[in-house]
Structures are given as C-alpha cells and as structure tokens.
Design an enzyme around this catalytic site. Structure first.
Site, short mmCIF file in Angstrom:
data_model
loop_
_atom_site.label_atom_id
_atom_site.label_comp_id
_atom_site.label_asym_id
_atom_site.label_seq_id
_atom_site.Cartn_x
_atom_site.Cartn_y
_atom_site.Cartn_z
N GLY A 151 -20.16 -58.84 -41.68
CA GLY A 151 -20.21 -59.90 -40.68
C GLY A 151 -21.50 -59.86 -39.88
CB SER A 152 -22.17 -61.07 -36.45
OG SER A 152 -21.46 -62.26 -36.71
CB THR A 153 -22.55 -55.49 -37.86
OG1 THR A 153 -22.18 -55.56 -39.23
CG2 THR A 153 -21.32 -55.43 -36.99
CE LYS B 85 -24.72 -63.77 -37.15
NZ LYS B 85 -23.78 -64.35 -36.18
#
Lengths: 615, 374
Positions: free
Chosen positions: A325-327, A329
């Site tokens: 997921g967003s980790t 980014k």
C-alpha cells in the site's frame, strides 16, 4: 574265573590284544592329529580373524551426543536452554516380548499414543541394538517407579539427558523456532554418524538455520560390553564438542513489549537497527509456545494450532506477503526525484480521481474530494494517490521497478533465518513469464501506490525503511550477532554485511522525502499526526492495504467475513528522525487504516525501545 | 614280547605302598594333574567363583574316594557281578523309560526315594563288564555266534538310552561295547561289514531322531545359518579358541568367557575357555596329560593276566578317549553338538564319579595281579 586252555593260548591272546590295542591307539592318535590340525587352523592360521571377531563381540562404539548450544538475546537474556531430563529408552534386541513389555510398562509410566507411534516408526528405521527413546521428560515419580521395577524390563533403561527448553515460552518463537525429534525426513539430510546419539534437531527458525553451529560435534566412547550389551568399561573416549552459543541481535525486552502491545491483534512487526542491520525484534502475532513441540506435541493440540483462524504457526514477519500500500510512496517519490522525472516543487492537481489519457476509467484517490494542488511533500504527508498515479505513469513500470528494487523489494533480504519469502515486485518480464501477458499502463498506476500485483513481507518493509534511514546502505539483516564456540575465549562476531549501496544522486532528494515522512507524523495534516506527541521525532508513512480475498478463509460466516474483508493497517517508521536507531514496519491484519491503528501500535513500540532503554 | 614285559617290569619293593593301597601311582599322578589343571580352568570359566571351585573340589574328592574304594575290589568279584550288574542296569533303564523323571526334556533320572540315580551312568561300566565277561568264557577271537550275542548285549542298552533321549551317553556306551569286541579280535571283514551297516543306517537314524537332534546336525553342518540361535554356541566357541592364539590371552583374561559370550562355559564348552586363555600350548599340555593317562591305561591292559581284565581295562581306557574326542571335536566345530563333558575338567558330578570308578577298576586290575613273572 576264566578257563585258560593253555599257556600258548594265553600268549596268543595277549599278542592279539597287543596288536589290536596298538591299532586302536594309532586310530586315536589319528583323531587327535585331526583335532590338532583343527586347532592350528583356529589358533594360528585364522587367529587374526577370530581376534577381530572377539573384539567385535566385546567392543562397541557408543556415541556421546554434544550438548546443544544456548541462545541468548543481545543483552544476555537466555532464550533457549537445556534442562536435565530423564527419558526412557528401549533396546529392541534385548527385549524378548515387546508387546508384553510395553503393556507392563504402560502400567508404571504414562505412555501416550504419540509416544507409541513414534517408537514404532523409529524402531523400523533403527538397528536392533540401538536404544530408541519411548518417553521423554519423565517425572521424578515415574523415574522412581520404574527404578523399583527395573529388573522386570531387560533392555529398557532410563537415560539422563538434556532436553531443550524455552524459558520465555512463546517469546520470539517465530525467530527462535524450536527443536523436535529427528524424523525420517531429517535422516535423509543429516550425517548419520554426526547425529548418532542425538535425538533432536532444529525444525524451524534459528534452531534450524544455525543447526550446524548449535549442534556441535559428536563424541565417541569405545566400550567393552558383555553378551547382554551392558557396558563394562570404557576403552577409549573422544569427548563431544558442545554446540556454539548464539547471541542474537534480538532485544528480548523490545520483543516482549511488541507482543504485549499487539494485545490479541494479528499481524507482524519487524524492527531493525539501521546502522548494523541487526534485527531488534521480529514478531508475528499471535505467538505460540514452542515447548510442547520439543518432545512431540499432542495431536489434538497441534490440530488446534493448525485450525486456529488466527494461524499462530504462520510466520507473518518472514513469510506473510502483503500489499504494501501507501508505505512505498516515499520510495517511489525518491525514485522519481533521483531519476530526474520530477522535482520537489512540481505539483499535480488532485481532483479525487485520475484518468489515463484517452480512457474513461476513473482511478480513485482514497479522499473522494481530492487533495487539490499537491507537491511531493504533501503527497507523502497526506498520502495522495493521484500524485503517485501520475508520477508512476510518467516513470513507467521499468523505472518504477528499478527504484523500488534498490530498496530490496521483490527479493529476499538474505536474513539468517530459513524460509524467508521474497514478496513480489512486478515488472514487464515478470508478467510475461508468470502470466504470459503484456504490461498495461493501468497496472503501473496501482503499482505506484503499492497495490495490484505488488507484495512485500514485513521484514522487507522494515529493511527498506532501514535503508532509507541509513542513507542507502543495504545491510543484510541479521539475527545472530556473535557466536561463542565451545572453548573459545572470545565470541566470534558475525560481520555486518553490506550487500549494496543505493546510488545517491542528490542528498537533498533523500532529505526532502524524509522531511515529508517526518511531517506525516509531526505536520498538521499528516496521516499519522495522532502519534506526534513523542519526546523524539519520528519519520514514518502510513499504509492501508486492500485485502484480496484470502481464499482459504472465505468459508467463514458473514460476521467474520466482514472482519476478513477489512483492510490491513500498515505503518513504517524510523526514529529518532535525525539520528535513526530503529527502523520499524508494523502490519495489523484487518486493522483498518494505517494511521488509525498501525501508527499507534508503532508509536508504543518506538517508545518501548527508545524510552525504556537504559542509556 | 616277553623281553619287553621283563624290561618294563617294575620293582616290587618300589611298588610297596601302591600294592598295599591297591593304587597305581602313575595313573593317579596323571589323574591328579589333569584334575588340578581342570580346577584352574574352571575357576576362570566360572567367573572366579570360589563356590564353584569348592563344589567341584568336593565332587573330585568323592570321585577319587570312589576310585580308591573300587580299587580294593578284586577283579574276580567284578567278574562274578558282571551279569547281575548288567541285568539290573537293563531293568533300571526300562524303569526310567516307564517312570523316570523328566529333566531338560529327557528322561534320565530314576528317583529311588533317597537318591536320584541315572541308570545310564551305571551302564557305562556294566556293559563293558558284561561283554568282557561273555567273551572271556571262550577262546579269542570269538566265534560268530558269540559276536552276535555280544552285539545284542550292546545294542539293547544303546537303544534304551537313545530313547531317553541321551545321544551322548548312548554313543559312549556303544563305543565301550565296541572296544571290547574290537580288542577281543573282531574280524576285519566283519568290521568292514559293520562300518557299511552303520553308513547305511545313518538315514534310518535320521528318521528316528527328534527335532532338536536333527537341528544339532543341521547346525553342525552350517552353524552360520542361524548365528544367534542354534549356531551361536559353535560360533562363539570357535571365536574363543581362535582368538586365544598360540599362547592364549592369559588365565582369567578370556574376553569371550568373562563377558559371557560363550555359553555353557564351565560345563560342556570349558575346552573353549582353555583354548582362549591358555592358547594352543595350553591345549597341547592338556592333551599330553590325557595321553599319559590313556597310554598308562592301555599299558595296564597289556599287563593284565587274563582275558576278562585285559578286555575290560582296554575298553575303559579307550572310552576315555571317546569322551575327549567327542567333546573337543564338538567345541572346535568338528563334530555336531553332543552333550558330553570334558573329563575331569567340566563342572559336574555324575559322569565324573563313573569315570573315576572306571579308573578304580583299572587300578584294581593292575594291583591284584599275581606276580607270576617274579
């Protein structure tokens, strides 16, 4: 008395007798001659042969198993030890009626089904003169009861030995692993002579990874035995070399804190010292007690562990592959900066969705209303999806892959723990090989926010975070810090292994990304601002991963189905932000949002390490 | 021949005490030496048990006592008793088969209330007495009809004892009878015929053997076939003897014996202990001592003054050889396992007493001679 006819008769008879007696004596001499020839053959010609046989009769070589090495945490807390224990052993060749003996034995000593099954199995694969264990860890009372009745059981003996024990029970079980009885599968891989006399072997975790060091080397006793196999005296002895003691990088205190902080939630947390690659904690929740496994866990207990929906036996930290997921980014953003595709000042307008040029399909942002005009800093702080859709598309899958591969995603970290999985970092080549399909631009978008095909283990995320924190040094994560060989003065340090270095084009890019991660917690709009009130600064990134229906769990009823459809909550962080001492990845399965659930867990873990630690 | 006798004739004055006690010093010397050697081996074989040593010592004492007692009985009395002893022996053997006690799977013992008694032991002496008595009635060599009757006299107890079943003793008694016949001048032609008959009779014998007896023969032919079962005795005793080598492992140092690999080590297989601890040299010493006794026995026979005593003395001496050959042959794997002890060495009493009574008879024969030559 006899009638003697004449003197001549007497003389003739005497002569006849004399002749006959001489013939008989000659015949006897012939027989004795045969006997002597036989004796010469036995005692002179074949003497060597029979001497060998006689020595073979009386001399046996008995293995002396080495004591297994102990395992300590980084500060010397004992994690795996050997406790004295009594086990019951049977030498099959000396037991006349096995059935009857086992039955009679069962009246004195508790014999479970597992014991009997294991005994029957081992008996098939062992030579008849070798003692086979039947029961382990006899109680004092059982030992006494058997001792009184010993004479009734020839060939059955109590052996004093050591048995593996994990004094802290379930603590760090997924890192430590456990030992178990050597089974037929183990027998195929180990050297039979090295393990003669050894009953246990590392089955999982460090116990298995460091089996060679922990086991030591077998010793031997050459003993003289009588016909019953009883040892009379020792002729020669070569002492066993005990296994080496392991000093881990794990911090038992931190590990215990993590297991406490999870408080019944499932998930995983991995903490790494960014300067050395030392794994400070490796937790997979829930945990289980390894001690029953050592001497054969009851079938029912094992089944209960296996069928537990929380899957305690599953090592999530090492083998749990989650969409990150967003980790990811910050890593994508750093890649964009370093590859010159974007700058810290470039902005993208986020209306709440993104469309590929010429396509109608909407790729939604997690915030329906959109983030408005967003630069990289804000995109990380607020976790703007649209910014990263755009960046990913501009980078293309190949450069995206390259940027993330620098941080060890898509490949095993090389940690000294057996069974690690490498996650999945998709690429054109991978898709061609695995799916036999070309790469679609839409797939690039969702890869940019850590969804789609992409998978990473908590260990990989912690490792990537550590690389970011230490400025690009790709250190191989390690669980063992020093190895104390038996008899050695100084423990041997396991060297810190720098596998690679992430190319640094511009240090400012790194600092910009880290600043954004700091503002994720300490900024007013950060997704993890709820944990900002710490006496140290944290750099972090939240993540919320959609769950792609875990097939084997689909059969649960509606209520739990809802739980299992909930998103995984993720959080990566390092702290203190300016001089990182710990890099951390936390996953709370089905926890919901990363900022709401995983970040507070991570905060408490960081507190436990950074505040409770005596300095 | 007479010159030979003259030359070997002993001086009467030197033989004073022997004549008085009716003992033969030379034979006694040989017997004592063997017994002493036997006790030494037994002490080791029994695991240095002074109790076993003491018991064996008492038995030897009893046996020597019986020998001395028998030596006092003039051969003429034996001549008179021979048919009665034989008849009684046959009756007792029949009684054993009908009402005897069973011990170790064979009926050998007769319980007379006050003493347990093995009639086959008595027959070991009664048979040669009987055949010698019968053949000495007429001139030698015996006629065909006498031989036939003698054969019946021999076969009857042999069959009865074999039925108990006790193959060893049966063999021993058969040989004792045969020796009398042979020494009496059994014609060579008949001997050859007898040999042929025995060879032809072997398959028939096999038919009548019990299972364990057949097993012994099979084991003898191929001991390695069942190394932990039937062949174990032979394999272990060969290992014991072979590993002893030329000089042995030394007294009390035999590993096969002391670590209990060798079964029956103080009884039937004591020869293997001797071989292991004293080596080939030790065995040869024992064999020489035995030979000394045998040669002396035969010498006594040649010096005997009448047919009866001559045949008896010859048979008794040669039967002693059979003991030795059968036992050593069995222990070295040359012969099948037949339960016969090594005379004067093996632990055990009954047969030793019988044996010594036989030597008592020899001494009696030698010391009751009328000194015609002087």
């Amino acid at each position: 008395m006899a009638r003697f006819s004449t003197l001549k008769d007497h003389f003739l008879e005497s002569r006849l007798f004399m002749g006959r007696a001489l013939v008989m004596l000659a015949f006897c001499a012939l027989l004795v001659g045969v006997l002597v020839i036989r004796l010469v053959y036995l005692q002179v010609i074949a003497h060597e042969h029979f001497t060998t046989l006689a020595d073979g009769n009386r001399v046996r070589i008995l293995p002396e198993p080495p004591n297994r090495g102990l395992i300590y945490d980084r500060s010397g807390v004992l994690l795996a030890e050997n406790l004295p224990s009594y086990r019951l052993e049977i030498t099959p060749e000396q037991v006349k009626d096995m059935e009857a003996s086992l039955e009679a034995l069962g009246e004195l000593i508790q014999l479970r089904e597992v014991d009997l099954e294991r005994f029957a199995r081992l008996r098939k694969s062992s030579p008849v003169f070798r003692a086979i264990p039947l029961r382990f860890r006899l109680s004092e009372e059982e030992v006494a009861r058997f001792a009184v009745n010993r004479h009734r059981f020839p060939g059955i003996d109590i052996e004093a030995g050591l048995t593996r024990h994990y004094p802290l029970g379930p603590l760090a079980v997924h890192a430590l692993g456990y030992v178990g009885r050597i089974d037929e599968r183990d027998l195929q891989t180990i050297s039979e002579s090295e393990y003669s006399g050894t009953s246990h072997i590392g089955k999982t975790g460090l116990e298995r990874t460091y089996e060679e060091q922990l086991h030591g080397s077998v010793g031997h006793r050459q003993v003289e035995t009588n016909a019953q196999g009883r040892v009379l005296r020792v002729l020669e002895r070569s002492a066993p070399v005990p296994g080496s003691n392991l000093y881990l990088t794990l911090d038992a205190q931190l590990q215990a804190a993590i297991e406490r902080i999870f408080d019944g939630r499932t998930g995983a947390a991995v903490a790494i010292d960014p300067d050395s690659g030392d794994v400070l904690a490796l937790a997979s929740m829930p945990v289980f007690d390894p001690n029953p496994f050592v001497n054969g866990i009851e079938v029912a207990d094992y089944r209960a562990l296996q069928e537990d929906p929380a899957r305690p036996l599953f090592n999530r930290a090492l083998r749990g592959q989650y969409p990150p997921g967003s980790t990811i980014k910050p890593f994508v953003g750093l890649g964009g900066l370093e590859q010159g595709i974007t700058t810290s000042h470039a902005s993208t307008y986020c209306p709440g969705f993104y469309k590929l040029p010429g396509r109608e399909r909407h790729y939604r942002d997690w915030k329906r209303s959109g983030h408005g005009t967003t630069d990289l800093h804000e995109a990380i702080v607020q976790s703007c999806d649209v910014y990263f859709y755009d960046l990913a598309l501009t980078m293309g899958i190949d450069r995206l892959h390259e940027a993330l591969a620098h941080f060890g995603l898509g490949r095993t970290t090389g940690i000294d723990l057996i069974g690690e999985l490498g996650g999945l970092l998709p690429s054109r080549e991978w898709k061609r090989a695995a799916r036999n399909e070309g790469w679609f631009p839409g797939e690039t978008l969702i890869t940019g926010i850590g969804q789609g095909f992409m998978l990473a283990t908590p260990l990989q995320l912690a490792n990537a975070t550590a690389i970011l924190a230490n400025g690009g040094r790709k250190l191989q994560p390690r669980l063992v810090r020093t190895i104390q060989a038996s008899g050695a003065q100084e423990p041997e340090a396991v060297p810190v292994l720098e596998l690679d270095h992430v190319p640094r084009v511009n240090s400012r890019h790194w600092q910009d990304v880290i600043n954004a991660m700091i503002d994720t917690i300490h900024g007013p709009r950060g997704t993890a601002r709820s944990i900002a009130n710490a006496p140290y600064r944290i750099a972090g990134k939240t993540g919320t991963a959609q769950v792609f229906g875990l097939k084997e769990e689909e059969e649960y009823d509606a209520e739990s189905l809802e739980y299992y459809l909930r998103d995984h909550a993720l959080f990566i962080a390092f702290a203190p932000a300016d001089k990182p001492r710990i890099a951390l990845a936390v996953i709370v399965e089905h926890g919901g949002s990363g900022g709401g659930v995983a970040a507070p867990v991570a905060r408490r873990i960081l507190d436990a390490y950074l505040l409770d630690e005596p300095t | 021949m007479s010159r030979l006798i003259d030359k070997r004739r002993e001086d009467a004055s030197q033989r004073g005490w022997q004549q008085l006690l009716h003992l033969d010093g030379t034979l006694l010397f040989g017997l004592i030496l063997v017994s002493a050697f036997g006790l030494a081996v037994l002490y080791s074989a029994s695991g240095q048990s002074s109790e076993a040593l003491l018991r064996q010592g008492i038995r030897l004492g009893l046996a020597f006592g019986a020998m001395v007692a028998l030596a006092q009985i003039p051969p003429a009395w034996l001549y008179r008793w021979a048919p009665w002893l034989y008849g009684a022996g046959i009756l007792l053997l029949v009684a054993v088969l009908l009402v005897g006690d069973v011990g170790k799977g064979a009926q050998r013992w007769l319980d007379l209330g006050f003493i347990r008694f093995q009639p086959s032991e008595m027959m070991k002496l009664a048979l040669p007495l009987m055949v010698a008595w019968y053949l000495s009635e007429t001139r030698l060599p015996p006629s065909a009809s006498r031989l036939l009757v003698s054969a019946v006299l021999i076969i009857l107890p042999v069959v009865l004892i074999a039925r108990q079943p006790d193959l060893g003793t049966s063999l021993l008694i058969g040989s004792a009878g045969f020796f009398v016949l042979f020494l009496a001048g059994l014609q060579w032609r008949l001997l050859a015929l007898l040999g042929g008959l025995v060879a032809a009779g072997l398959p028939v014998l096999w038919h009548f053997m019990r299972d364990y007896q057949r097993q012994r023969v099979i084991t003898f032919l191929n001991p390695e076939q069942d190394p932990l079962g039937a062949g174990y005795h032979i394999i272990q005793s060969k290992i014991a003897i072979g590993s002893g080598g030329l000089f042995g492992k030394g007294w009390l140092n035999g590993t096969q014996a002391h670590l209990e690999f060798l079964p029956e080590r103080s009884t039937d297989f004591i020869f293997a202990v001797l071989g292991e601890e004293f080596g080939l040299i030790g065995i040869l010493v024992l064999l020489l001592l035995y030979a000394f006794i045998i040669v002396r026995g035969i010498y006594i026979a040649t010096q005997a003054q009448d047919t009866f005593t001559r045949l008896l003395a010859g048979s008794l001496s040669l039967t002693f050889v059979v003991y030795i050959i059968v036992n050593t042959g069995m222990v070295t794997g040359l012969l099948p396992v037949v339960g016969l002890p090594l005379p004067l060495v093996s632990y055990g009493g009954t047969s030793m007493v019988t044996l010594m009574i036989g030597f008592g008879m020899l001494m009696s024969i030698h010391t009751h001679r009328k000194l015609l030559a002087n």
